[in-house]
Design an enzyme around this catalytic site. Sequence first.
Site, PDB file in Angstrom:
ATOM      1  N   LYS A  28     -17.390  64.039  79.177  1.00 27.86           N
ATOM      2  CA  LYS A  28     -16.028  63.598  78.892  1.00 27.86           C
ATOM      3  C   LYS A  28     -15.153  64.758  78.429  1.00 27.86           C
ATOM      4  O   LYS A  28     -13.997  64.892  78.852  1.00 27.86           O
ATOM      5  CB  LYS A  28     -16.036  62.475  77.859  1.00 27.86           C
ATOM      6  CG  LYS A  28     -14.647  61.864  77.655  1.00 27.86           C
ATOM      7  CD  LYS A  28     -14.678  60.567  76.881  1.00 27.86           C
ATOM      8  CE  LYS A  28     -15.049  60.775  75.440  1.00 27.86           C
ATOM      9  NZ  LYS A  28     -14.594  59.643  74.576  1.00 27.86           N
ATOM     10  N   GLY A 101      -8.755  59.806  71.548  1.00 28.87           N
ATOM     11  CA  GLY A 101      -8.263  60.801  70.612  1.00 28.87           C
ATOM     12  C   GLY A 101      -8.253  62.188  71.217  1.00 28.87           C
ATOM     13  O   GLY A 101      -7.340  62.985  70.993  1.00 28.87           O
ATOM     14  N   ARG A 129      -5.310  56.095  64.096  1.00 25.12           N
ATOM     15  CA  ARG A 129      -5.957  57.371  63.795  1.00 25.12           C
ATOM     16  C   ARG A 129      -4.945  58.440  63.373  1.00 25.12           C
ATOM     17  O   ARG A 129      -3.805  58.446  63.837  1.00 25.12           O
ATOM     18  CB  ARG A 129      -6.771  57.851  64.997  1.00 25.12           C
ATOM     19  CG  ARG A 129      -7.888  56.890  65.352  1.00 25.12           C
ATOM     20  CD  ARG A 129      -8.654  57.318  66.580  1.00 25.12           C
ATOM     21  NE  ARG A 129      -9.395  58.556  66.347  1.00 25.12           N
ATOM     22  CZ  ARG A 129     -10.118  59.160  67.281  1.00 25.12           C
ATOM     23  NH1 ARG A 129     -10.192  58.651  68.498  1.00 25.12           N
ATOM     24  NH2 ARG A 129     -10.776  60.261  66.993  1.00 25.12           N
ATOM     25  N   ASP A 326     -20.460  63.220  67.429  1.00 23.21           N
ATOM     26  CA  ASP A 326     -20.370  61.932  68.115  1.00 23.21           C
ATOM     27  C   ASP A 326     -21.710  61.211  68.205  1.00 23.21           C
ATOM     28  O   ASP A 326     -21.756  60.038  68.609  1.00 23.21           O
ATOM     29  CB  ASP A 326     -19.816  62.129  69.527  1.00 23.21           C
ATOM     30  CG  ASP A 326     -18.328  62.411  69.529  1.00 23.21           C
ATOM     31  OD1 ASP A 326     -17.634  61.943  68.608  1.00 23.21           O
ATOM     32  OD2 ASP A 326     -17.854  63.117  70.436  1.00 23.21           O
ATOM     33  N   ARG A 402     -19.053  54.082  70.974  1.00 25.58           N
ATOM     34  CA  ARG A 402     -20.346  54.603  70.501  1.00 25.58           C
ATOM     35  C   ARG A 402     -21.021  53.626  69.529  1.00 25.58           C
ATOM     36  O   ARG A 402     -22.250  53.532  69.505  1.00 25.58           O
ATOM     37  CB  ARG A 402     -20.166  55.984  69.885  1.00 25.58           C
ATOM     38  CG  ARG A 402     -19.563  56.977  70.882  1.00 25.58           C
ATOM     39  CD  ARG A 402     -19.827  58.409  70.547  1.00 25.58           C
ATOM     40  NE  ARG A 402     -18.961  59.269  71.350  1.00 25.58           N
ATOM     41  CZ  ARG A 402     -19.196  59.608  72.614  1.00 25.58           C
ATOM     42  NH1 ARG A 402     -20.277  59.155  73.224  1.00 25.58           N
ATOM     43  NH2 ARG A 402     -18.356  60.383  73.277  1.00 25.58           N
TER      44      ARG A 402
END
Length: 449
Positions: A28, A101, A129, A326, A402
């Site tokens: 990504k 983001g 965020r 992550d 996630r």
Amino acid sequence: MSSHGAPIPMTSRKAGRLSGTADVPGDKSVSHRSLILGAMSVGETHITGLLEGQDVLDTATAMRALGADVIQHGPGAWSVHGVGVGGFGEPDNVIDCGNSGTGVRLIMGAVATTPISVTFTGDASLRSRPMGRITDPLRLFGAEAYGRAKGRLPLTLIGTTQPLPVRYTTPVPSAQVKSAVLLAGLNAPGETVVTEAEATRDHTERMLRGFGARIETEITKEGRVITLTGQPELTAQTIQVPRDPSSAAFPVCAALLVEGSDVLVPGIGLNPTRAGLFTTLQEMGADITFENSREEGGEPVADLRVRFSALKGIEVPPERAASMIDEYPILSVVAATAGGRTVMRGVKELRVKESDRIDAMARGLEACGVTVEEDEDTFIVHGRGADGVPGGATCRTHLDHRIAMSFMCLGMTAQKPVSIDDAGAIATSFPIFEDLMGGLGANLVRTDT
């Protein structure tokens, strides 16, 4: 509610052995940067292996809105005819970055030193965020930003007509902040310098070099000092996107947890600034081997062979956090099944991701019968070991892909099924997750059908 429609509840039940080949999607981070730098270059960039998750598709749409010619030719095969550094045009409408983001922050950097106005928005998660960590350094170049309280989206960024080069020290380890500053520095005269105390993923620096920018990195007592010479002419490239190590984390960890499993995960990018999870898993006793090591698109790549392993809890060094930020949600699932206590320090960045990932994982693990401890910067999981994780809960995903995938992996080994309230966000990064895991032997069921 899912970021792009009605909620998709899903349940994961204990699986038999997982086996086969897990062909995970393209990286990504590299996919976003391929589109953005392709749009800022001269000529036509050809990309293969592009991740076609919603996050990256939203970035492709944004590049079109800014004037680049972005075309999909087939699965994973794209071309970008760029407008050159400083060549972006003002879009006719608001740019919606969905859940991403990375997308919104990098695009902000790319447009900040071009004299156009761009309004950004996103889904409910992205609008919550913080963007001040990006707009603060962009103001140093001369850009202006007007958003909601604490710099949240929707936000309008007004690019500067007379950009200034900047020297900036990142206040927190963040590849997004670093990359936004470097992308802004492309259209500023002179040298833009970024210093980071802790190394973060370096895909932007690698790719900038590949496109022809002059960029140098020096290791000093203050940390990594990255110097970019502004106003280059970037030249279109041919890019093979390696497969995403963050996506690979899910079939890798599932194979470690489900007894009898043996899974091959080919072509995974092993950039040293991204591979911290695999090092951590091996320290916990994981049977992972790296085969056919090679280089693709300037990135180290290998095939991962993963077999079921009895794991033990460890203390994860805080300096490793940036290389696996992550992956802590799925690591906490692994820790829940391991013997002993796993301590994760230096993880406060997890509080400001797509969700507060420490809180989301802590509450879900507790509901599944796992003891956890947490503070602002620490997450401790007390592994169940041979006793196994009870499971039997429905966990909230908070529109976070996630979190959703991590709890689905937990359900593959827990004593009772584990459910999530909404699997819709998974499409942002790993749209084939459900089919891929099912092909390996996982038992995932959409509970609304």
